[in-house]
Design a protein around this motif. Structure first.
Motif, PDB file in Angstrom:
ATOM      1  N   LEU A 426     -44.663 -18.091 -35.806  1.00 39.79           N
ATOM      2  CA  LEU A 426     -44.528 -18.507 -37.197  1.00 39.79           C
ATOM      3  C   LEU A 426     -44.907 -19.974 -37.370  1.00 39.79           C
ATOM      4  CD1 LEU A 426     -43.533 -17.878 -40.074  1.00 39.79           C
ATOM      5  CD2 LEU A 426     -41.235 -18.488 -39.311  1.00 39.79           C
ATOM      6  N   VAL A 427     -44.436 -20.823 -36.469  1.00 42.13           N
ATOM      7  CA  VAL A 427     -44.726 -22.256 -36.563  1.00 42.13           C
ATOM      8  C   VAL A 427     -46.198 -22.534 -36.310  1.00 42.13           C
ATOM      9  CG1 VAL A 427     -44.282 -24.481 -35.485  1.00 42.13           C
ATOM     10  CG2 VAL A 427     -42.376 -22.943 -35.970  1.00 42.13           C
ATOM     11  N   LEU A 428     -46.768 -21.885 -35.294  1.00 36.85           N
ATOM     12  CA  LEU A 428     -48.150 -22.161 -34.926  1.00 36.85           C
ATOM     13  C   LEU A 428     -49.125 -21.759 -36.027  1.00 36.85           C
ATOM     14  CD1 LEU A 428     -50.100 -23.131 -32.735  1.00 36.85           C
ATOM     15  CD2 LEU A 428     -50.192 -20.792 -31.895  1.00 36.85           C
ATOM     16  N   GLN A 474     -44.505 -29.996 -40.756  1.00 37.02           N
ATOM     17  CA  GLN A 474     -43.091 -30.398 -40.741  1.00 37.02           C
ATOM     18  C   GLN A 474     -42.256 -29.515 -41.659  1.00 37.02           C
ATOM     19  OE1 GLN A 474     -43.569 -34.463 -41.905  1.00 37.02           O
ATOM     20  NE2 GLN A 474     -43.784 -35.225 -39.808  1.00 37.02           N
ATOM     21  N   ILE A 475     -42.812 -29.169 -42.816  1.00 33.50           N
ATOM     22  CA  ILE A 475     -42.092 -28.304 -43.750  1.00 33.50           C
ATOM     23  C   ILE A 475     -41.830 -26.939 -43.122  1.00 33.50           C
ATOM     24  CG2 ILE A 475     -42.298 -27.043 -45.933  1.00 33.50           C
ATOM     25  CD1 ILE A 475     -43.801 -29.476 -47.043  1.00 33.50           C
ATOM     26  N   VAL A 476     -42.860 -26.365 -42.501  1.00 33.39           N
ATOM     27  CA  VAL A 476     -42.706 -25.049 -41.879  1.00 33.39           C
ATOM     28  C   VAL A 476     -41.707 -25.116 -40.730  1.00 33.39           C
ATOM     29  CG1 VAL A 476     -43.899 -23.273 -40.551  1.00 33.39           C
ATOM     30  CG2 VAL A 476     -44.981 -24.247 -42.574  1.00 33.39           C
ATOM     31  N   TYR A 477     -41.792 -26.160 -39.913  1.00 24.12           N
ATOM     32  CA  TYR A 477     -40.874 -26.303 -38.777  1.00 24.12           C
ATOM     33  C   TYR A 477     -39.430 -26.370 -39.262  1.00 24.12           C
ATOM     34  CZ  TYR A 477     -40.114 -27.524 -33.854  1.00 24.12           C
ATOM     35  OH  TYR A 477     -39.745 -27.506 -32.538  1.00 24.12           O
ATOM     36  N   VAL A 524     -40.408 -17.771 -48.983  1.00 30.35           N
ATOM     37  CA  VAL A 524     -41.476 -18.023 -49.958  1.00 30.35           C
ATOM     38  C   VAL A 524     -42.072 -19.417 -49.739  1.00 30.35           C
ATOM     39  CG1 VAL A 524     -41.983 -18.337 -52.417  1.00 30.35           C
ATOM     40  CG2 VAL A 524     -40.565 -16.414 -51.672  1.00 30.35           C
ATOM     41  N   ILE A 525     -41.220 -20.402 -49.446  1.00 33.76           N
ATOM     42  CA  ILE A 525     -41.716 -21.766 -49.181  1.00 33.76           C
ATOM     43  C   ILE A 525     -42.679 -21.752 -47.993  1.00 33.76           C
ATOM     44  CG2 ILE A 525     -41.051 -24.063 -48.395  1.00 33.76           C
ATOM     45  CD1 ILE A 525     -38.482 -23.759 -50.007  1.00 33.76           C
ATOM     46  N   ILE A 526     -42.301 -21.042 -46.921  1.00 28.49           N
ATOM     47  CA  ILE A 526     -43.187 -20.960 -45.755  1.00 28.49           C
ATOM     48  C   ILE A 526     -44.488 -20.247 -46.135  1.00 28.49           C
ATOM     49  CG2 ILE A 526     -43.443 -19.962 -43.453  1.00 28.49           C
ATOM     50  CD1 ILE A 526     -40.496 -20.377 -43.000  1.00 28.49           C
ATOM     51  N   TRP A 527     -44.378 -19.178 -46.908  1.00 32.50           N
ATOM     52  CA  TRP A 527     -45.559 -18.412 -47.301  1.00 32.50           C
ATOM     53  C   TRP A 527     -46.527 -19.261 -48.127  1.00 32.50           C
ATOM     54  CZ3 TRP A 527     -46.478 -16.493 -52.483  1.00 32.50           C
ATOM     55  CH2 TRP A 527     -47.614 -15.689 -52.582  1.00 32.50           C
ATOM     56  N   ARG A 528     -45.992 -20.193 -48.921  1.00 36.70           N
ATOM     57  CA  ARG A 528     -46.833 -21.025 -49.786  1.00 36.70           C
ATOM     58  C   ARG A 528     -47.596 -22.095 -49.014  1.00 36.70           C
ATOM     59  NH1 ARG A 528     -48.512 -19.832 -54.522  1.00 36.70           N
ATOM     60  NH2 ARG A 528     -48.452 -22.026 -55.174  1.00 36.70           N
ATOM     61  N   GLN A 529     -47.223 -22.346 -47.772  1.00 34.92           N
ATOM     62  CA  GLN A 529     -47.913 -23.371 -47.002  1.00 34.92           C
ATOM     63  C   GLN A 529     -49.252 -22.839 -46.484  1.00 34.92           C
ATOM     64  OE1 GLN A 529     -46.492 -26.424 -47.164  1.00 34.92           O
ATOM     65  NE2 GLN A 529     -44.994 -25.273 -48.375  1.00 34.92           N
ATOM     66  N   PRO A 530     -50.260 -23.710 -46.359  1.00 33.86           N
ATOM     67  CA  PRO A 530     -51.573 -23.254 -45.876  1.00 33.86           C
ATOM     68  C   PRO A 530     -51.501 -22.762 -44.436  1.00 33.86           C
ATOM     69  CG  PRO A 530     -51.490 -25.655 -45.970  1.00 33.86           C
ATOM     70  CD  PRO A 530     -50.250 -25.165 -46.653  1.00 33.86           C
ATOM     71  N   GLN A 531     -52.362 -21.803 -44.134  1.00 36.50           N
ATOM     72  CA  GLN A 531     -52.376 -21.188 -42.808  1.00 36.50           C
ATOM     73  C   GLN A 531     -53.546 -21.723 -41.996  1.00 36.50           C
ATOM     74  OE1 GLN A 531     -51.531 -16.996 -42.738  1.00 36.50           O
ATOM     75  NE2 GLN A 531     -52.837 -16.641 -40.966  1.00 36.50           N
ATOM     76  N   ASP A 532     -53.341 -21.787 -40.679  1.00 36.07           N
ATOM     77  CA  ASP A 532     -54.386 -22.246 -39.773  1.00 36.07           C
ATOM     78  C   ASP A 532     -55.605 -21.327 -39.892  1.00 36.07           C
ATOM     79  OD1 ASP A 532     -55.899 -23.258 -37.744  1.00 36.07           O
ATOM     80  OD2 ASP A 532     -54.691 -22.402 -36.122  1.00 36.07           O
ATOM     81  N   VAL A 545     -43.597 -12.703 -42.935  1.00 35.41           N
ATOM     82  CA  VAL A 545     -42.519 -11.710 -43.005  1.00 35.41           C
ATOM     83  C   VAL A 545     -42.265 -11.059 -41.658  1.00 35.41           C
ATOM     84  CG1 VAL A 545     -41.785  -9.552 -44.086  1.00 35.41           C
ATOM     85  CG2 VAL A 545     -42.942 -11.292 -45.450  1.00 35.41           C
ATOM     86  N   LEU A 546     -43.319 -10.629 -40.975  1.00 37.91           N
ATOM     87  CA  LEU A 546     -43.122  -9.866 -39.735  1.00 37.91           C
ATOM     88  C   LEU A 546     -42.392 -10.670 -38.659  1.00 37.91           C
ATOM     89  CD1 LEU A 546     -45.477  -7.275 -38.224  1.00 37.91           C
ATOM     90  CD2 LEU A 546     -44.548  -9.035 -36.724  1.00 37.91           C
ATOM     91  N   PRO A 547     -42.772 -11.925 -38.369  1.00 35.59           N
ATOM     92  CA  PRO A 547     -41.990 -12.676 -37.373  1.00 35.59           C
ATOM     93  C   PRO A 547     -40.535 -12.872 -37.790  1.00 35.59           C
ATOM     94  CG  PRO A 547     -44.104 -13.741 -37.735  1.00 35.59           C
ATOM     95  CD  PRO A 547     -43.968 -12.699 -38.799  1.00 35.59           C
ATOM     96  N   LEU A 548     -40.275 -13.066 -39.092  1.00 32.61           N
ATOM     97  CA  LEU A 548     -38.899 -13.267 -39.542  1.00 32.61           C
ATOM     98  C   LEU A 548     -38.082 -11.986 -39.406  1.00 32.61           C
ATOM     99  CD1 LEU A 548     -39.481 -15.498 -42.698  1.00 32.61           C
ATOM    100  CD2 LEU A 548     -38.568 -16.192 -40.487  1.00 32.61           C
ATOM    101  N   VAL A 549     -38.677 -10.843 -39.737  1.00 27.99           N
ATOM    102  CA  VAL A 549     -37.971  -9.572 -39.550  1.00 27.99           C
ATOM    103  C   VAL A 549     -37.694  -9.345 -38.069  1.00 27.99           C
ATOM    104  CG1 VAL A 549     -38.159  -7.066 -39.789  1.00 27.99           C
ATOM    105  CG2 VAL A 549     -38.906  -8.543 -41.655  1.00 27.99           C
ATOM    106  N   SER A 550     -38.660  -9.698 -37.219  1.00 30.94           N
ATOM    107  CA  SER A 550     -38.465  -9.561 -35.776  1.00 30.94           C
ATOM    108  C   SER A 550     -37.296 -10.418 -35.297  1.00 30.94           C
ATOM    109  CB  SER A 550     -39.752  -9.955 -35.045  1.00 30.94           C
ATOM    110  OG  SER A 550     -39.577  -9.886 -33.653  1.00 30.94           O
TER     111      SER A 550
END
Length: 595
Positions: A426-428, A474-477, A524-532, A545-550
């Protein structure tokens, strides 16, 4: 001065290694293709879990609903396997679970994951040895256990096994000796053993359809009473529960599902073989998914067969399948079953024995563990000290603990590792690529310029860039760490007071609803952040969602473990923290090079 020391200490805890694989002096003499990796995974997985754990779960924890336990565990393992598949594609390097966490989350998290990987692999080896001992002893008429119980059972503390299993200890020492002598992995032998294993499992499943009785899924108290009255050995009977297909209710299914994670330990061994794979970015994800699919079909089929052939409360805990064939009148088949079981356990031990020393050696080379554990034997070129450490630890555990206690110990360690790997994925996925270079330190302890503080709240919902930045990382972490805390609190509430929550208790239900709202908002905050945007051969779908459900499922199943298992797990991690803070943090190569 104190502030500077604290900052340096914190920077060491979160210091990351470069993403690029390290240059190794040794290259594998033979490379593994996808079929070889599947053989490693299936051979390591279909062992004690399918032949002994199935009977243990069906008899005392879930009854015929053990099939649901395996389904729940398999679904959670699928989510975890997707995370392992992504980091296997990212980092084609031996010991990738440990290395991946070092790259993404920093030194402390890498140590925790590596330390618990060692726990899972070593205890898995001990449990396989104990299972081998059970089956062999049953095959020769239980003479070994009878002699050992008569000699030692009265002197054993209540929290240890009924008797010290010196036969299991001998098996572990034999495997350790073979490793020290430089015996390489016998790929062909392993494939032959897996073939025999699959044939035996197919025979079990067909036998269940032929000799099974659906009435064994509808047992009542009257059936239980009749069985006891017609038996000369009532002490071997398990509890009835409420009878039927789900005799121990939802609680039994959840406890069983938590234990079932032991049965799927093996697919993650594939990820540790990245340095030996021909095309790791493609073959590791494919082989992991194929391995899980094959293993789930096997567990599902044999569980159905066993619970149809024998009433669940009459299943033999230590040797369920040979005794099941004796129960249905196929006495000669029990010897075929015993031989097949021993082949499967041998295959499992071959997979496990070559997995632990590389992880220990990798951590020792980074100086997170004592440097002496990385010592290589001059003639055989084997990590002799890592092998001796793993073998000694596994031997003591096999000698002193029951199989079922070892299974729970492995399960809680495995669940913790899977949870941390989902967190790291999720962080990466949301981090700026340059943060992984050694020159830049990204993490929650980094200072943020005062001019940017006013934009942080706005950045939570509306990112100013389409690419990850240091701020978004930092926000995602921070949000991911908060989510772990919230999910843990929710798991404790649901595990300890499930009936009150679902029956509408005002206090607990309100807390659960508030936690769900907070979890949804932070997600939702994490989802709104740009992805690598970096191209990868494989990515985890449905982020975040999937890593959080895991993480939630894994943590919730950890809460189903007994207090004794948690105590053992806590002691192991306390020992690990003493080693890390007393030695590792001061001697680690990455931290010292950074300084």
């Amino acid at each position: 001065m104190l502030r500077q020391y604290v900052l340096q200490f914190g920077q060491k805890l979160i210091h990351k290694r470069p993403l690029e694989p390290r240059q190794e002096s040794e290259r594998p003499t033979a490379y593994l293709n996808t079929l070889d990796l599947v053989a490693v995974g299936v051979g390591s997985t279909l062992g004690a879990g399918v032949y002994i754990l199935t009977g243990e779960l069906a008899k005392v924890r879930a009854g015929p609903a053990t099939v649901i336990c395996f389904l729940v565990a398999a679904l959670s393992c699928v989510m975890s396997s997707l995370c392992f598949a992504e980091f296997g594609a990212r980092v084609p390097h031996s010991g990738t679970a440990y290395l991946y966490s070092y790259v993404t989350m920093g030194q402390l998290c890498a140590f925790i994951i590596g330390w618990n990987l060692i726990l899972s692999y070593v205890i898995a080896m001990a449990s396989v040895a104990r299972a081998w001992s059970y089956i062999f002893d049953n095959l020769i008429g239980n003479h070994i256990s009878q002699v050992l119980q008569e000699s030692f059972s009265l002197n054993m503390p209540y929290f240890l096994a009924r008797y010290p299993d010196f036969f299991a200890l001998g098996l572990v020492l034999l495997v350790t000796g073979l490793q020290i002598l430089g015996v390489r992995e016998l790929t062909l032998v392993n494939k032959v053993l897996i073939g025999i294993n699959i044939l035996v499992l197919s025979f079990i499943i067909l036998s269940g359809f032929i000799k099974g009785d659906l009435q064994n899924w509808k047992l009542t108290e009257q059936d239980y009473t009749l069985s006891i009255s017609g038996s000369t050995d009532t002490s071997s009977f398990g509890p009835l529960g409420s009878g039927g297909f789900v005799p121990f209710d939802l609680e039994g299914i959840l406890h069983g599902a938590a234990t079932c994670f032991y049965a799927f330990l093996g697919f993650d061994f594939i990820a540790t073989r990245g340095g030996e794979a021909l095309n790791p970015q493609r073959s590791i994800p494919i082989s992991i998914m194929i391995t899980l699919f094959i293993c789930f079909l096997a567990y599902f089929g044999v569980t159905v067969a066993l619970t149809l052939m024998v009433p669940y409360y009459q299943i033999h805990r230590d040797s369920p399948f040979p005794q099941a064939f004796l129960h249905v009148g196929w006495d000669p088949a029990r010897y075929v079953m015993a031989v097949g079981t021993l082949c499967a356990l041998t295959s499992s031990s071959l997979g496990t024995m070559f997995t632990t020393p590389p992880v220990i050696r990798a951590m020792a080379e980074d100086r997170l563990l004592f440097w002496g554990l990385a010592q290589i034997h001059a003639r055989t070129r084997t990590p002799i000290m890592a092998i001796l450490f793993a073998g000694s630890f596994a031997g003591v555990m096999a000698l002193l603990f029951e199989f079922r206690d070892l299974v729970d110990f492995v399960s809680i360690g495995t669940l913790s590792v899977y949870s941390m790997m989902a967190f790291s994925v999720l962080v990466l996925s949301k981090k700026e690529k340059t943060e992984m270079k050694p020159e830049v330190e990204g993490g929650p302890l980094d200072s943020v310029p005062e001019a940017e503080n006013s934009n942080i709240l706005k950045s939570l919902w509306f990112s100013t860039s389409t690419n990850p930045s240091q701020k978004s990382g930092q926000i995602v972490y921070g949000c991911a760490s908060l989510l772990v805390i919230l999910l843990t609190i929710l798991s404790v509430i649901l595990a300890q007071w499930p009936s009150q929550v679902f029956s509408g208790d005002a206090g607990l239900t309100t807390v659960a609803v508030l936690l769900l709202l907070l979890i949804t908002g932070v997600t939702v905050i994490i989802w709104r952040q740009p992805q690598d945007p970096s191209p990868l051969p494989f990515r985890v779908p449905a982020l975040p969602v999937l890593p959080l459900v895991s993480i939630f499922v894994n943590v919730y199943l950890m809460m189903q473990m007994t207090s004794g298992t948690w105590a053992q797990f806590g002691v192991w991690n306390v020992i690990g923290f003493l080693i890390y803070f007393g030695y590792g943090i001061r001697h680690s190569l990455a931290g010292n090079n950074h300084q």
